[in-house]
Scaffold this motif. Structure first.
Motif, PDB file in Angstrom:
ATOM      1  N   ASP A   1       1.686 -18.929 -11.121  1.00 51.20           N
ATOM      2  CA  ASP A   1       2.403 -18.996  -9.856  1.00 51.20           C
ATOM      3  C   ASP A   1       2.923 -17.648  -9.388  1.00 51.20           C
ATOM      4  N   VAL A   2       2.477 -16.578 -10.030  1.00 51.65           N
ATOM      5  CA  VAL A   2       2.724 -15.227  -9.515  1.00 51.65           C
ATOM      6  C   VAL A   2       1.563 -14.887  -8.584  1.00 51.65           C
ATOM      7  N   PHE A   3       1.886 -14.643  -7.314  1.00 50.06           N
ATOM      8  CA  PHE A   3       0.848 -14.297  -6.343  1.00 50.06           C
ATOM      9  C   PHE A   3       0.384 -12.881  -6.626  1.00 50.06           C
ATOM     10  N   ASP A   4      -0.922 -12.669  -6.725  1.00 49.77           N
ATOM     11  CA  ASP A   4      -1.490 -11.405  -7.202  1.00 49.77           C
ATOM     12  C   ASP A   4      -2.625 -10.995  -6.273  1.00 49.77           C
ATOM     13  N   ILE A   5      -2.517  -9.795  -5.682  1.00 54.40           N
ATOM     14  CA  ILE A   5      -3.520  -9.352  -4.711  1.00 54.40           C
ATOM     15  C   ILE A   5      -3.610  -7.834  -4.735  1.00 54.40           C
ATOM     16  N   GLU A   6      -4.758  -7.289  -4.326  1.00 53.00           N
ATOM     17  CA  GLU A   6      -4.948  -5.842  -4.265  1.00 53.00           C
ATOM     18  C   GLU A   6      -5.462  -5.440  -2.891  1.00 53.00           C
ATOM     19  N   TRP A   7      -5.089  -4.216  -2.464  1.00 52.57           N
ATOM     20  CA  TRP A   7      -5.697  -3.610  -1.281  1.00 52.57           C
ATOM     21  C   TRP A   7      -5.474  -2.099  -1.344  1.00 52.57           C
ATOM     22  N   PRO A   8      -6.260  -1.324  -0.582  1.00 59.47           N
ATOM     23  CA  PRO A   8      -6.157   0.142  -0.662  1.00 59.47           C
ATOM     24  C   PRO A   8      -5.029   0.697   0.186  1.00 59.47           C
ATOM     25  N   LEU A   9      -4.539   1.871  -0.218  1.00 59.75           N
ATOM     26  CA  LEU A   9      -3.611   2.613   0.622  1.00 59.75           C
ATOM     27  C   LEU A   9      -4.371   3.288   1.747  1.00 59.75           C
ATOM     28  N   ARG A  10      -3.755   3.325   2.930  1.00 62.06           N
ATOM     29  CA  ARG A  10      -4.356   3.959   4.093  1.00 62.06           C
ATOM     30  C   ARG A  10      -3.566   5.223   4.473  1.00 62.06           C
ATOM     31  N   VAL A  11      -4.113   5.985   5.410  1.00 62.25           N
ATOM     32  CA  VAL A  11      -3.494   7.240   5.824  1.00 62.25           C
ATOM     33  C   VAL A  11      -2.073   7.021   6.343  1.00 62.25           C
ATOM     34  N   ALA A  12      -1.855   5.945   7.112  1.00 59.52           N
ATOM     35  CA  ALA A  12      -0.534   5.694   7.700  1.00 59.52           C
ATOM     36  C   ALA A  12       0.501   5.270   6.668  1.00 59.52           C
ATOM     37  N   ASP A  13       0.068   4.995   5.435  1.00 55.92           N
ATOM     38  CA  ASP A  13       0.985   4.532   4.391  1.00 55.92           C
ATOM     39  C   ASP A  13       1.703   5.666   3.676  1.00 55.92           C
ATOM     40  N   VAL A  14       1.201   6.900   3.813  1.00 58.80           N
ATOM     41  CA  VAL A  14       1.692   7.988   2.965  1.00 58.80           C
ATOM     42  C   VAL A  14       2.316   9.109   3.787  1.00 58.80           C
ATOM     43  N   ASP A  15       3.158   9.911   3.104  1.00 55.91           N
ATOM     44  CA  ASP A  15       3.783  11.050   3.768  1.00 55.91           C
ATOM     45  C   ASP A  15       2.878  12.275   3.653  1.00 55.91           C
ATOM     46  N   ARG A  16       3.384  13.434   4.036  1.00 54.01           N
ATOM     47  CA  ARG A  16       2.572  14.649   4.058  1.00 54.01           C
ATOM     48  C   ARG A  16       2.143  15.086   2.660  1.00 54.01           C
ATOM     49  N   THR A  17       2.813  14.615   1.614  1.00 53.92           N
ATOM     50  CA  THR A  17       2.434  14.957   0.239  1.00 53.92           C
ATOM     51  C   THR A  17       1.490  13.928  -0.370  1.00 53.92           C
ATOM     52  N   GLY A  18       1.272  12.818   0.338  1.00 54.95           N
ATOM     53  CA  GLY A  18       0.408  11.765  -0.182  1.00 54.95           C
ATOM     54  C   GLY A  18       1.150  10.641  -0.878  1.00 54.95           C
ATOM     55  N   ARG A  19       2.477  10.647  -0.834  1.00 55.27           N
ATOM     56  CA  ARG A  19       3.291   9.614  -1.491  1.00 55.27           C
ATOM     57  C   ARG A  19       3.402   8.370  -0.603  1.00 55.27           C
ATOM     58  N   LEU A  20       3.243   7.187  -1.202  1.00 56.11           N
ATOM     59  CA  LEU A  20       3.490   5.936  -0.485  1.00 56.11           C
ATOM     60  C   LEU A  20       4.934   5.922  -0.003  1.00 56.11           C
ATOM     61  N   LYS A  21       5.130   5.829   1.311  1.00 57.56           N
ATOM     62  CA  LYS A  21       6.458   5.893   1.907  1.00 57.56           C
ATOM     63  C   LYS A  21       7.215   4.578   1.725  1.00 57.56           C
ATOM     64  N   PHE A  22       8.533   4.676   1.808  1.00 57.65           N
ATOM     65  CA  PHE A  22       9.361   3.481   1.682  1.00 57.65           C
ATOM     66  C   PHE A  22       9.118   2.513   2.842  1.00 57.65           C
TER      67      PHE A  22
ATOM     68  N   PHE B   1      -1.906   8.663  -2.386  1.00 62.13           N
ATOM     69  CA  PHE B   1      -2.942   8.385  -1.386  1.00 62.13           C
ATOM     70  C   PHE B   1      -4.306   8.113  -2.037  1.00 62.13           C
ATOM     71  N   LYS B   2      -5.047   7.208  -1.420  1.00 58.86           N
ATOM     72  CA  LYS B   2      -6.389   6.774  -1.815  1.00 58.86           C
ATOM     73  C   LYS B   2      -6.387   5.903  -3.053  1.00 58.86           C
ATOM     74  N   ASP B   3      -5.221   5.537  -3.533  1.00 61.15           N
ATOM     75  CA  ASP B   3      -5.174   4.628  -4.673  1.00 61.15           C
ATOM     76  C   ASP B   3      -5.365   3.195  -4.181  1.00 61.15           C
ATOM     77  N   MET B   4      -5.762   2.324  -5.090  1.00 60.37           N
ATOM     78  CA  MET B   4      -5.794   0.890  -4.845  1.00 60.37           C
ATOM     79  C   MET B   4      -4.523   0.317  -5.435  1.00 60.37           C
ATOM     80  N   ILE B   5      -3.767  -0.445  -4.636  1.00 59.57           N
ATOM     81  CA  ILE B   5      -2.499  -0.974  -5.137  1.00 59.57           C
ATOM     82  C   ILE B   5      -2.627  -2.466  -5.452  1.00 59.57           C
ATOM     83  N   ARG B   6      -1.934  -2.854  -6.481  1.00 58.88           N
ATOM     84  CA  ARG B   6      -1.835  -4.249  -6.897  1.00 58.88           C
ATOM     85  C   ARG B   6      -0.429  -4.731  -6.586  1.00 58.88           C
TER      86      ARG B   6
END
Length: 258
Positions: A10-31, A73-78
């Motif tokens: 019953d833990v919902f589990d899904i994956e999708w890629p990070l996109r350009v709009a998801d990250v800051d200028r250093t490539g970090r996933l933004k809050f 950036f460019k990682d696949m997130i779970r």
């Protein structure tokens, strides 16, 4: 935060890629991008459980995010999502985000079920609650605010934050993720804070509407003066950001290193 009950059906589990709009200028996933993912995975789980039509509207009262290690950036997130506490009209929902190449974000949000007609809190159906309780034994969840608003007279800074048309959602309010854009603005010139584990919490009191003159009131509490936030925080700096329109408090955020 409650650890992942994994493996658990019953833990919902899904994956999708990070996109350009998801990250800051250093490539970090933004809050703010992470918050959009947290909202989106909630919609996906609602649909998967079969309650999208009967419980379509939810508002968030508090979101707590622990950035344990940046996701790049460019990682696949779970994303894994499950319930960590229930009541008749609201619930705590945990989301853990992991990057395949490393990086981890933990979050917990307090969500309120909303009646479409009255726009007020609505009872969650018994069958829905039964599904949520498969991952938690907490069935009498109560709301308790963690944060207090800061005043103008002793603020480090007060600045305007213009509300844009694109910030407004289906409730005709500024969307939850936009509050987290304020956090990103604060972190822009503070790389030392995102270089190590960081906890950010936002509590919502009242909605922000289009046309509101939103301001952010900033306070900095150095180590040794932070006992009012809890005895375990006396050795670190705490920042608070108070979101106000005139004298009306709309939300309060806090940031501190873990």
């Amino acid at each position: 935060m409650m650890p992942v009950p994994d493996p658990h059906p019953d833990v919902f589990d899904i994956e999708w890629p990070l996109r350009v709009a998801d990250v800051d200028r250093t490539g970090r996933l933004k809050f703010d991008a992470a918050t959009r993912h947290i909202q989106d995975v909630g919609s996906d789980q609602l649909r998967e459980m079969g309650f999208e039509e009967t419980h379509p509207l939810w508002i968030v009262r508090r979101t707590m995010i622990d950035m344990i290690e940046p996701i790049e950036f460019k990682d696949m997130i779970r994303l894994r999502r499950w319930c960590s506490g229930t009541s008749n009209r609201w619930c705590d929902m945990r989301v853990r985000i992991d990057g395949r190449r490393g990086g981890r974000i933990e979050s917990e949000a307090f969500w309120i079920n909303i009646n479409r007609e009255t726009q007020g809190p609505a009872r969650i159906s018994d069958d829905f609650i039964a599904g949520l309780q498969k991952t938690t034994s907490v069935d009498r969840l109560r709301w308790k605010a963690y944060l207090k608003a800061g005043a103008r007279d002793d603020a480090v800074a007060v600045r305007a934050y213009p509300v844009r048309v694109s910030d407004i959602d289906i409730f005709d309010h500024m969307n939850n993720s936009v509050y987290w854009s304020v956090i990103e603005d604060y972190l822009y010139d503070k790389p030392e804070l995102v270089a190590k584990p960081l906890r950010v919490t936002i509590e919502h009191d009242l909605p922000v509407a289009l046309g509101d003159q939103l301001e952010i009131i900033q306070h900095e509490y150095p180590a040794g003066s932070t006992d009012k936030f809890g005895t375990d925080l006396v050795d670190r700096t705490v920042t608070t950001l108070t979101y106000v329109v005139g004298d009306e408090v709309k939300a309060v955020a806090s940031l501190f290193s873990l």
